[in-house]
Motif scaffolding. Structure first.
Motif, PDB file in Angstrom:
ATOM      1  N   LEU B 117       0.829  -1.205   0.000  1.00 45.37           N
ATOM      2  CA  LEU B 117       0.000   0.000   0.000  1.00 45.37           C
ATOM      3  C   LEU B 117       0.862   1.253   0.000  1.00 45.37           C
ATOM      4  CD1 LEU B 117      -3.001  -0.312   2.478  1.00 45.37           C
ATOM      5  CD2 LEU B 117      -3.051   0.030   0.014  1.00 45.37           C
ATOM      6  N   ILE B 118       2.046   1.140   0.623  1.00 39.64           N
ATOM      7  CA  ILE B 118       2.878   2.317   0.842  1.00 39.64           C
ATOM      8  C   ILE B 118       3.907   2.460  -0.282  1.00 39.64           C
ATOM      9  CG2 ILE B 118       4.367   3.466   2.525  1.00 39.64           C
ATOM     10  CD1 ILE B 118       3.130   1.275   4.523  1.00 39.64           C
ATOM     11  N   VAL B 119       4.459   1.318  -0.732  1.00 39.39           N
ATOM     12  CA  VAL B 119       5.491   1.351  -1.767  1.00 39.39           C
ATOM     13  C   VAL B 119       4.844   1.726  -3.106  1.00 39.39           C
ATOM     14  CG1 VAL B 119       7.267  -0.014  -2.902  1.00 39.39           C
ATOM     15  CG2 VAL B 119       6.685  -0.463  -0.512  1.00 39.39           C
ATOM     16  N   PRO B 120       5.458   2.675  -3.862  1.00 41.59           N
ATOM     17  CA  PRO B 120       4.877   3.080  -5.149  1.00 41.59           C
ATOM     18  C   PRO B 120       4.741   1.899  -6.111  1.00 41.59           C
ATOM     19  CG  PRO B 120       6.662   4.546  -4.520  1.00 41.59           C
ATOM     20  CD  PRO B 120       6.647   3.444  -3.513  1.00 41.59           C
ATOM     21  N   GLY B 121       3.676   1.920  -6.904  1.00 45.66           N
ATOM     22  CA  GLY B 121       3.398   0.845  -7.848  1.00 45.66           C
ATOM     23  C   GLY B 121       4.546   0.609  -8.814  1.00 45.66           C
ATOM     24  N   LEU B 122       5.222   1.687  -9.199  1.00 43.25           N
ATOM     25  CA  LEU B 122       6.325   1.578 -10.147  1.00 43.25           C
ATOM     26  C   LEU B 122       7.426   0.701  -9.568  1.00 43.25           C
ATOM     27  CD1 LEU B 122       6.619   2.807 -12.918  1.00 43.25           C
ATOM     28  CD2 LEU B 122       8.012   4.624 -11.918  1.00 43.25           C
ATOM     29  N   VAL B 123       7.733   0.917  -8.284  1.00 45.13           N
ATOM     30  CA  VAL B 123       8.790   0.156  -7.624  1.00 45.13           C
ATOM     31  C   VAL B 123       8.407  -1.319  -7.564  1.00 45.13           C
ATOM     32  CG1 VAL B 123      10.055  -0.152  -5.468  1.00 45.13           C
ATOM     33  CG2 VAL B 123       9.470   2.150  -6.266  1.00 45.13           C
ATOM     34  N   VAL B 124       7.168  -1.576  -7.108  1.00 44.40           N
ATOM     35  CA  VAL B 124       6.691  -2.957  -7.042  1.00 44.40           C
ATOM     36  C   VAL B 124       6.729  -3.576  -8.437  1.00 44.40           C
ATOM     37  CG1 VAL B 124       4.719  -4.455  -6.510  1.00 44.40           C
ATOM     38  CG2 VAL B 124       5.196  -2.470  -5.072  1.00 44.40           C
ATOM     39  N   GLY B 125       6.229  -2.815  -9.410  1.00 45.19           N
ATOM     40  CA  GLY B 125       6.141  -3.317 -10.776  1.00 45.19           C
ATOM     41  C   GLY B 125       7.497  -3.703 -11.325  1.00 45.19           C
ATOM     42  N   ILE B 126       8.492  -2.826 -11.145  1.00 45.22           N
ATOM     43  CA  ILE B 126       9.817  -3.120 -11.692  1.00 45.22           C
ATOM     44  C   ILE B 126      10.429  -4.315 -10.967  1.00 45.22           C
ATOM     45  CG2 ILE B 126      12.165  -2.236 -11.890  1.00 45.22           C
ATOM     46  CD1 ILE B 126      10.874   0.512 -12.487  1.00 45.22           C
ATOM     47  N   GLY B 127      10.281  -4.327  -9.620  1.00 46.77           N
ATOM     48  CA  GLY B 127      10.825  -5.441  -8.838  1.00 46.77           C
ATOM     49  C   GLY B 127      10.199  -6.752  -9.260  1.00 46.77           C
TER      50      GLY B 127
END
Ligand SMILES: Nc1ncnc2c1ncn2[C@@H]1O[C@H](COP(=O)(O)OP(=O)(O)OP(=O)(O)O)[C@@H](O)[C@H]1O
Ligand SMILES: [Mg+2]
Lengths: 343, 280
Positions: B117-127
């Motif tokens: 919820l806190i981590v930006p979607g872009l970061v999650v997406g790339i990871g």
């Protein structure tokens, strides 16, 4: 209908014992009340009987069967909570019928049994309502009906009246008592209200710090308590230091009393109820009224005597009303009850 | 009486204010957006004119004529439905455990569950994208479903856990002593009482999944073309083209409105939405 036997029941939360070594036998059809101050473990005992809390050691037997390892749904107990715990998404009839549904009783028979028990608690007219549309007293009656409809072996009630006002509390406790007698259901009832305990119980179990202090009929525990804790917790009392010699007890102000039962020589403690003491104005008397509280039905005096202070209650217009500072003579009951403990 | 009257007056005043605020933040932009979507490209819409020079449906026609649009809608509906069902299924036991069972390191687990919820979607997406690439899940519908579920699950768990937490233990204990085993307690007591949380969590998950762009783009593009991806491509390339953007807005808004209409129509759904949102 069945008897209930608790043996060596103990339960710890963290490092502290909530319940410690509780032994208790409730006979078939008997009403037993667990009485004690807040936090003494009453609810925990009840939850262990219901199977909601597992004991660390000891056993629970219902109708001669060891149920210690059975889950709540297989113990056939009925539980009534202080919070009522009615299912908010079901009607009164739905709540009461829940236990029957769980036992596979359906259709005509279920409807009849729900109707009969609702009649018993005088709620037939409200069968279609939801819990939020009921008063506190009505909700508690539904909870009672819900617990009774399945004909449980043991009826467990945990402070069922604590959320109700005083008048309703008295009325409902009489209803519960009458219902329990009529159905002859074995009942374990928890309260911290000593009057409620005596009104409902065949026997009262006085608890303190997770242990049973004393068990007895209300009249015995009130008039002849063994423990000082019992004497002080059940109603108000005066614990008076006396010296016993050849069966006679002498108070610090020189009054001589007779013991109800044999007391060994030496210092002893007696418990005298405030309503058993009479004070009469007497300029040469040993006592002086220090405090007067007019309570309507009765008057409470605090009387100072050499070496002690007594609480005295008189009732009725004939007993008079004395002012603070009045010197009085004090008449103790002819025979007094000595506690087991010595000073 | 006077007091009651004055309180009634201030209540009317308050609701008028709230509706005005709602109109300013929601309705006015929507109205302007709608006008933008109808601007006639031949006459345009330039300041200080209050209204466009002419109206035309050419932007709508162009957007809706795209044959890929229907495919995109179907892909999106499918993915969002699966993501919602998956989130709901995983959330129930997790939420129950978080709400009712005592266990060690509960706070740590809670943080871990809610972290996306806190981590930006872009970061999650790339990871996740890099990981999925190695696992062969990249550029596939299952991959997109999984990465979107990572995003919706915390919402679902959070809302359902709050709903379950609000159910008093006494109710569960009462049901048990009345003869219900754990499964029947779950079905007959916990589920109906946590239902508002489920409705709210499910609707939010669906909408979140439907509108999701970053993670879907990273993991799925260019093979998996959801509606959102297609519409982003339609925005105008180098610089935003307002009439196109306005059409996109309205197409994306449709499922949201449908979902919330559905939410209010479901039994007790309206209260559920309000209650569930309150628990965010
Ligand atoms: N689930 C629990 N976790 C930790 N401690 C508990 C738990 N349940 C009870 N205790 C502790 O055990 C002790 C006995 O609690 P219990 O609820 O049995 O008391 P009680 O006699 O019913 O009190 P009251 O009259 O206030 O209801 C208390 O000190 C309480 O803090
Ligand atoms: Mg208690």
């Amino acid at each position: 209908m069945a008897d209930l036997v608790l043996s060596g029941l103990s339960r710890r939360f963290g490092a502290d014992f909530a319940v410690s070594g509780v032994d208790l036998a409730v006979t078939d059809g008997e009403a037993v009340v667990l009485l004690g101050p807040s936090g003494c473990g009453k609810t925990t005992v009840m939850r262990m009987v219901a199977g909601i809390v597992t004991p660390d050691s000891g056993t629970v037997a219902i109708a001669g069967r060891d149920v210690t390892d059975l889950p709540p749904e297989r113990r056939n107990v009925g539980l009534v909570f202080q919070s009522y715990a009615l299912f908010p998404h079901m009607t009164v009839a739905g709540n009461v019928g829940f236990g029957l549904k769980m036992r596979g009783v359906r259709g005509r028979e279920a409807a009849d049994r729900v109707a009969r028990v609702l009649d018993l608690v005088e709620l037939s007219a409200l069968a279609g309502r939801h819990p939020r549309q009921l008063s506190g007293g009505q909700q508690q009656r539904v909870a009672l009906a819900r617990a009774l409809v399945t004909e449980p072996d043991i009826l467990l009630l945990d402070e069922p009246l604590s959320n109700l006002d005083a008048l309703l509390r008295e009325q409902l406790r009489e209803e519960i008592r009458a219902l329990q007698r009529r159905l002859a259901v074995t009942m374990l009832y928890v309260t911290h209200d000593q009057k409620e305990a005596m009104a409902v119980a065949d026997r009262v179990v006085v608890m303190s710090d997770g242990r049973i202090k004393e068990v007895g009929r209300p009249v015995d525990l009130y008039r002849r308590p063994r423990e000082r804790f019992t004497a002080e917790f059940l109603g108000q009392t005066n614990i008076v230091a006396v010296v016993a010699s050849a069966g006679r007890l002498t108070t610090a102000w020189g009054e001589r009393l007779e013991a109800e039962a044999a007391v060994g020589d030496g210092p002893a403690l007696v418990s005298v109820r405030p309503e058993d003491i009479v004070v009469v104005p007497d300029p040469d008397g040993p006592g002086e009224i220090r405090h007067v509280a007019f309570l309507g039905a009765e008057v409470e005096y605090h009387v100072a005597l050499p070496g002690t202070r007594l609480r005295v209650r008189r009732s009725g217009i004939a007993a008079g009303l004395f002012a603070e500072g009045t010197r009085v003579a004090v008449a103790m009951p002819e025979r007094v009850h000595a506690l087991e403990a010595r000073p | 009486m006077i007091g009651a009257g004055r309180r009634g007056g201030s209540r009317a005043f308050l609701s008028a204010g709230l509706f005005a605020a709602l109109a300013l933040t929601l309705l006015v932009p929507l109205a302007v957006g709608f006008l933008w979507s109808l601007v006639d490209p031949r006459s345009g819409w330039f300041a200080p004119a209050l209204l466009p020079g002419g109206l035309a449906t050419v932007h709508w026609e162009r957007a809706l004529a795209s044959p890929r649009l229907v495919g995109g809608v179907l892909t999106s509906l499918f993915i969002s439905t699966v993501v919602t069902a998956l989130s709901a299924a995983i959330a129930l036991p997790t939420a129950y455990a978080l709400a009712k069972l005592p266990f060690r390191f509960k706070r740590a687990v809670e943080m871990f569950v809610l972290a996306p919820l806190i981590v930006p979607g872009l970061v999650v997406g790339i990871g996740v994208g890099i990981l999925f690439f190695r696992l062969g899940l990249a550029h596939s519908v299952p991959g997109v479903i999984l990465v979107q579920t990572v995003g919706t699950l915390p919402l679902m768990i959070r809302i359902v856990a709050a709903a379950i937490e609000a159910i008093p233990d006494d109710l569960i204990h009462a049901a048990r002593t009345l003869g219900a085993g754990p499964v029947r307690v779950g079905l007959l007591v916990v589920a109906p009482l946590a239902w508002p949380g489920y409705v709210a969590g499910g609707l939010l998950s669906f909408v979140t999944s439907f509108e999701e762009f970053e993670k879907t783009f990273i993991v799925g593009s260019p093979v998996v073309q959801t509606l959102t991806i297609l519409l982003w491509q339609n925005l105008g390339g180098q610089a935003i083209v307002f009439p196109n953007a306005a059409v996109v807005t309205f197409i994306l808004l449709t499922p949201v409105l449908l979902i919330f209409a559905l939410g209010s129509w479901l039994p007790r759904g309206e209260g559920a939405l309000a209650a569930g949102m309150g628990k965010l």
